[in-house]
Write a protein that holds these residues in place. Structure first.
Motif, mmCIF file in Angstrom:
data_model
loop_
_atom_site.group_PDB
_atom_site.id
_atom_site.type_symbol
_atom_site.label_atom_id
_atom_site.label_comp_id
_atom_site.label_asym_id
_atom_site.label_seq_id
_atom_site.Cartn_x
_atom_site.Cartn_y
_atom_site.Cartn_z
ATOM 1 N N MET A 36 0.838 -1.216 0.000
ATOM 2 C CA MET A 36 0.000 0.000 0.000
ATOM 3 C C MET A 36 0.864 1.254 0.000
ATOM 4 O O MET A 36 0.489 2.284 -0.548
ATOM 5 C CB MET A 36 -0.918 0.009 1.217
ATOM 6 C CG MET A 36 -2.119 -0.884 1.053
ATOM 7 S SD MET A 36 -3.319 -0.619 2.367
ATOM 8 C CE MET A 36 -2.624 -1.551 3.696
ATOM 9 N N LEU A 37 2.048 1.172 0.606
ATOM 10 C CA LEU A 37 2.938 2.339 0.667
ATOM 11 C C LEU A 37 3.621 2.614 -0.675
ATOM 12 O O LEU A 37 4.288 3.628 -0.830
ATOM 13 C CB LEU A 37 4.025 2.125 1.736
ATOM 14 C CG LEU A 37 3.568 2.157 3.187
ATOM 15 C CD1 LEU A 37 4.745 1.897 4.115
ATOM 16 C CD2 LEU A 37 2.930 3.499 3.511
ATOM 17 N N GLY A 38 3.507 1.682 -1.606
ATOM 18 C CA GLY A 38 4.119 1.911 -2.917
ATOM 19 C C GLY A 38 5.445 1.183 -3.116
ATOM 20 O O GLY A 38 6.199 1.504 -4.048
ATOM 21 N N CYS A 39 5.724 0.194 -2.270
ATOM 22 C CA CYS A 39 6.966 -0.575 -2.453
ATOM 23 C C CYS A 39 6.708 -1.697 -3.466
ATOM 24 O O CYS A 39 5.696 -2.393 -3.388
ATOM 25 C CB CYS A 39 7.406 -1.223 -1.133
ATOM 26 S SG CYS A 39 7.646 -0.049 0.189
ATOM 27 N N ASP A 40 7.639 -1.877 -4.384
ATOM 28 C CA ASP A 40 7.526 -2.954 -5.379
ATOM 29 C C ASP A 40 8.359 -4.174 -4.987
ATOM 30 O O ASP A 40 8.113 -5.280 -5.486
ATOM 31 C CB ASP A 40 7.998 -2.442 -6.747
ATOM 32 C CG ASP A 40 7.095 -1.341 -7.272
ATOM 33 O OD1 ASP A 40 5.896 -1.604 -7.443
ATOM 34 O OD2 ASP A 40 7.586 -0.214 -7.475
ATOM 35 N N ALA A 41 9.374 -3.959 -4.165
ATOM 36 C CA ALA A 41 10.229 -5.078 -3.731
ATOM 37 C C ALA A 41 10.765 -4.776 -2.343
ATOM 38 O O ALA A 41 10.968 -3.604 -1.982
ATOM 39 C CB ALA A 41 11.388 -5.274 -4.714
ATOM 40 N N VAL A 42 10.993 -5.842 -1.591
ATOM 41 C CA VAL A 42 11.485 -5.666 -0.215
ATOM 42 C C VAL A 42 12.693 -6.558 0.034
ATOM 43 O O VAL A 42 12.728 -7.707 -0.376
ATOM 44 C CB VAL A 42 10.354 -5.925 0.834
ATOM 45 C CG1 VAL A 42 9.711 -7.292 0.657
ATOM 46 C CG2 VAL A 42 10.877 -5.761 2.256
ATOM 47 N N GLY A 43 13.693 -5.956 0.685
ATOM 48 C CA GLY A 43 14.908 -6.693 1.032
ATOM 49 C C GLY A 43 15.422 -6.240 2.388
ATOM 50 O O GLY A 43 14.677 -5.642 3.179
ATOM 51 N N MET A 44 16.706 -6.514 2.629
ATOM 52 C CA MET A 44 17.317 -6.164 3.924
ATOM 53 C C MET A 44 18.657 -5.479 3.709
ATOM 54 O O MET A 44 19.592 -5.662 4.498
ATOM 55 C CB MET A 44 17.500 -7.429 4.771
ATOM 56 C CG MET A 44 16.239 -8.253 4.982
ATOM 57 S SD MET A 44 16.585 -9.816 5.807
ATOM 58 C CE MET A 44 15.063 -10.733 5.512
ATOM 59 N N SER A 45 18.777 -4.742 2.612
ATOM 60 C CA SER A 45 20.101 -4.140 2.339
ATOM 61 C C SER A 45 19.951 -2.914 1.443
ATOM 62 O O SER A 45 18.878 -2.320 1.337
ATOM 63 C CB SER A 45 20.994 -5.173 1.633
ATOM 64 O OG SER A 45 20.512 -5.436 0.317
ATOM 65 N N THR A 46 21.032 -2.516 0.847
ATOM 66 C CA THR A 46 21.137 -1.552 -0.264
ATOM 67 C C THR A 46 20.841 -0.088 0.086
ATOM 68 O O THR A 46 21.629 0.799 -0.286
ATOM 69 C CB THR A 46 20.241 -1.994 -1.468
ATOM 70 O OG1 THR A 46 20.592 -3.339 -1.790
ATOM 71 C CG2 THR A 46 20.430 -1.116 -2.686
ATOM 72 N N VAL A 47 19.733 0.173 0.816
ATOM 73 C CA VAL A 47 19.338 1.566 1.052
ATOM 74 C C VAL A 47 20.455 2.343 1.766
ATOM 75 O O VAL A 47 20.821 3.450 1.353
ATOM 76 C CB VAL A 47 18.006 1.619 1.837
ATOM 77 C CG1 VAL A 47 17.709 3.019 2.336
ATOM 78 C CG2 VAL A 47 16.866 1.112 0.958
ATOM 79 N N HIS A 48 21.024 1.764 2.806
ATOM 80 C CA HIS A 48 22.081 2.466 3.555
ATOM 81 C C HIS A 48 23.352 2.627 2.720
ATOM 82 O O HIS A 48 24.082 3.594 2.866
ATOM 83 C CB HIS A 48 22.368 1.761 4.884
ATOM 84 C CG HIS A 48 22.381 0.268 4.797
ATOM 85 N ND1 HIS A 48 21.232 -0.492 4.835
ATOM 86 C CD2 HIS A 48 23.388 -0.593 4.622
ATOM 87 C CE1 HIS A 48 21.533 -1.757 4.727
ATOM 88 N NE2 HIS A 48 22.842 -1.852 4.575
ATOM 89 N N GLU A 49 23.578 1.664 1.803
ATOM 90 C CA GLU A 49 24.752 1.788 0.910
ATOM 91 C C GLU A 49 24.541 2.941 -0.075
ATOM 92 O O GLU A 49 25.459 3.725 -0.351
ATOM 93 C CB GLU A 49 24.949 0.481 0.132
ATOM 94 C CG GLU A 49 25.259 -0.713 1.011
ATOM 95 C CD GLU A 49 24.915 -2.075 0.392
ATOM 96 O OE1 GLU A 49 25.247 -3.093 1.013
ATOM 97 O OE2 GLU A 49 24.301 -2.120 -0.705
ATOM 98 N N VAL A 50 23.313 3.019 -0.584
ATOM 99 C CA VAL A 50 23.011 4.075 -1.561
ATOM 100 C C VAL A 50 23.063 5.457 -0.889
ATOM 101 O O VAL A 50 23.609 6.415 -1.447
ATOM 102 C CB VAL A 50 21.625 3.815 -2.216
ATOM 103 C CG1 VAL A 50 21.175 4.998 -3.054
ATOM 104 C CG2 VAL A 50 21.692 2.550 -3.069
ATOM 105 N N ILE A 51 22.532 5.556 0.324
ATOM 106 C CA ILE A 51 22.576 6.845 1.039
ATOM 107 C C ILE A 51 24.035 7.269 1.240
ATOM 108 O O ILE A 51 24.408 8.421 1.009
ATOM 109 C CB ILE A 51 21.834 6.738 2.396
ATOM 110 C CG1 ILE A 51 20.330 6.587 2.146
ATOM 111 C CG2 ILE A 51 22.123 7.934 3.287
ATOM 112 C CD1 ILE A 51 19.504 6.268 3.384
ATOM 113 N N THR A 52 24.864 6.309 1.619
ATOM 114 C CA THR A 52 26.276 6.618 1.855
ATOM 115 C C THR A 52 26.974 6.993 0.542
ATOM 116 O O THR A 52 27.798 7.914 0.506
ATOM 117 C CB THR A 52 26.956 5.394 2.521
ATOM 118 O OG1 THR A 52 26.244 5.100 3.719
ATOM 119 C CG2 THR A 52 28.422 5.655 2.839
#
Ligand SMILES: O=P(O)(O)O[C@H]1O[C@H](CO)[C@@H](O)[C@H]1O
Ligand SMILES: Nc1nc2[nH]cnc2c(=O)[nH]1
Length: 326
Positions: free
Chosen positions: A251-267
């Motif tokens: 419902m929030l608009g997520c197409d895929a879910v995992g446990m990584s990547t976001v913090h790497e991309v922010i950095t």
């Protein structure tokens, strides 16, 4: 497949405590912030220098291999495909964390992909392994200090978008930083201006030109039917999601879910790297209470193995294109 789903014997207690303490001592300066990065700018430079002293070229492209894509037993995997590889097991790199997850070999590999010099994390670090987000993402800063300008982050993820199928590739066009909503961010703590600004923007985190080109490449290489672009989200893990959680993420608009990547991309964006990321959809998220199936890591690794040839080919072509634009 060799070793599927057996926990690695290399566990956190093999971490070299004295190495970790060195970094902490360098950065304390009388002030210690429990939630903040203990890797000083200088300590990251030192790690980069250790590697540069041992590698006769300086890559501008860094790749992070997702679950199954960097497994040591996947001889056809991306990381294993690098030509003239120079490998550094994480435990041999001063002040580096170690990988504890099956499907993450736990080494940095320098080599050539399509004749382009690259460095590849064959194994990433996750929050659920017990590492804070700044530590999970620290190798991105090492890449930056080595001279990497372009990051390719790959991951295995569960598909929330009902049009996706297992084995599809979702190019990440945006993310939802769920852990950030809860006040957890890899940039938390005092800001090191030499890496980047206190308040980095994230509205154009994923390079649009690369997304466009990657889709063209996928079509040209006969992978067009597999490829989508979508929104990724990272949860802390290691538990997979409940049905209610998955319904909410959809419902929030997520197409895929995992446990990584976001913090790497922010950095990476904090230090002004150009970012391209994609998810391999290794399982479809279960949003039906009557479904008897359960998410599991074996399935994640198996799909990584099944798709290794296509992914290697796709990433090689993206790397070729990136190299032409540098
Ligand atoms: O994100 P990567 O490392 O590809 O791995 C994904 O797959 C694992 C779960 O099977 C979790 O680690 C999740 O983050
Ligand atoms: N959180 C999460 N991570 C994954 N990694 C691979 N599949 C999944 C999934 O379904 N959920």
């Amino acid at each position: 497949m060799n070793g599927t789903c057996e926990l690695k014997t290399k566990v956190l207690n093999r971490t070299n405590e004295s190495k970790v303490n060195n970094v902490e001592q360098e950065t304390q300066n009388g002030q210690y912030y429990a939630n903040s990065n203990v890797y000083s700018y200088e300590s990251v430079v030192k790690i980069a220098q250790f590697l540069l002293d041992r590698v006769p070229f300086t890559p501008k492209i860094g790749i992070i291999c997702g679950s199954g894509m960097g497994a040591y037993w996947n001889k056809g995997s991306l990381a294993e495909a690098l030509q003239n590889p120079i490998k550094f097991p994480y435990e041999d790199i001063p002040n580096f964390p170690i990988s504890t997850v099956e499907g993450h070999a736990g080494q940095l590999v320098f080599g050539y992909l399509s004749d382009v010099p690259v460095m590849c994390m064959q194994g990433r670090f996750h929050y659920y392994e017990g590492y804070p987000l700044w530590k999970c993402a620290m190798p991105v800063r090492v890449m930056k200090m080595i001279g990497v300008t372009h990051l390719i982050a790959t991951n295995a993820a569960g598909g929330l978008n009902k049009t996706y199928k297992v084995g599809d590739i979702m190019i990440v066009k945006d993310h939802i930083n769920m852990m950030g909503f809860a006040g957890n961010n890899p940039l938390q703590g005092p800001n090191e201006e030499r890496f980047g600004p206190r308040f980095p923007p994230m509205n154009s985190a994923y390079n649009k030109q690369l997304i466009r080109k990657a889709k063209e490449i996928a079509t040209a290489e006969g992978l067009g039917d597999l490829v989508h672009d979508g929104v990724y989200t990272c949860l802390g893990g290691p538990s997979f999601e409940t049905v209610a959680e998955l319904k909410m993420l959809g419902m929030l608009g997520c197409d895929a879910v995992g446990m990584s990547t976001v913090h790497e991309v922010i950095t990476a964006r904090h230090c002004n790297m150009t970012v391209f990321a994609f998810s391999l959809i290794t399982n479809m998220c279960i949003t039906d209470y009557d479904c008897k199936e359960e998410a599991n890591h074996c399935e994640v690794l198996d799909v990584g193995k099944l798709r290794e040839g296509d992914l290697k080919h796709f990433v090689s072509k993206v790397v070729e294109y990136m190299a032409q634009t540098m």
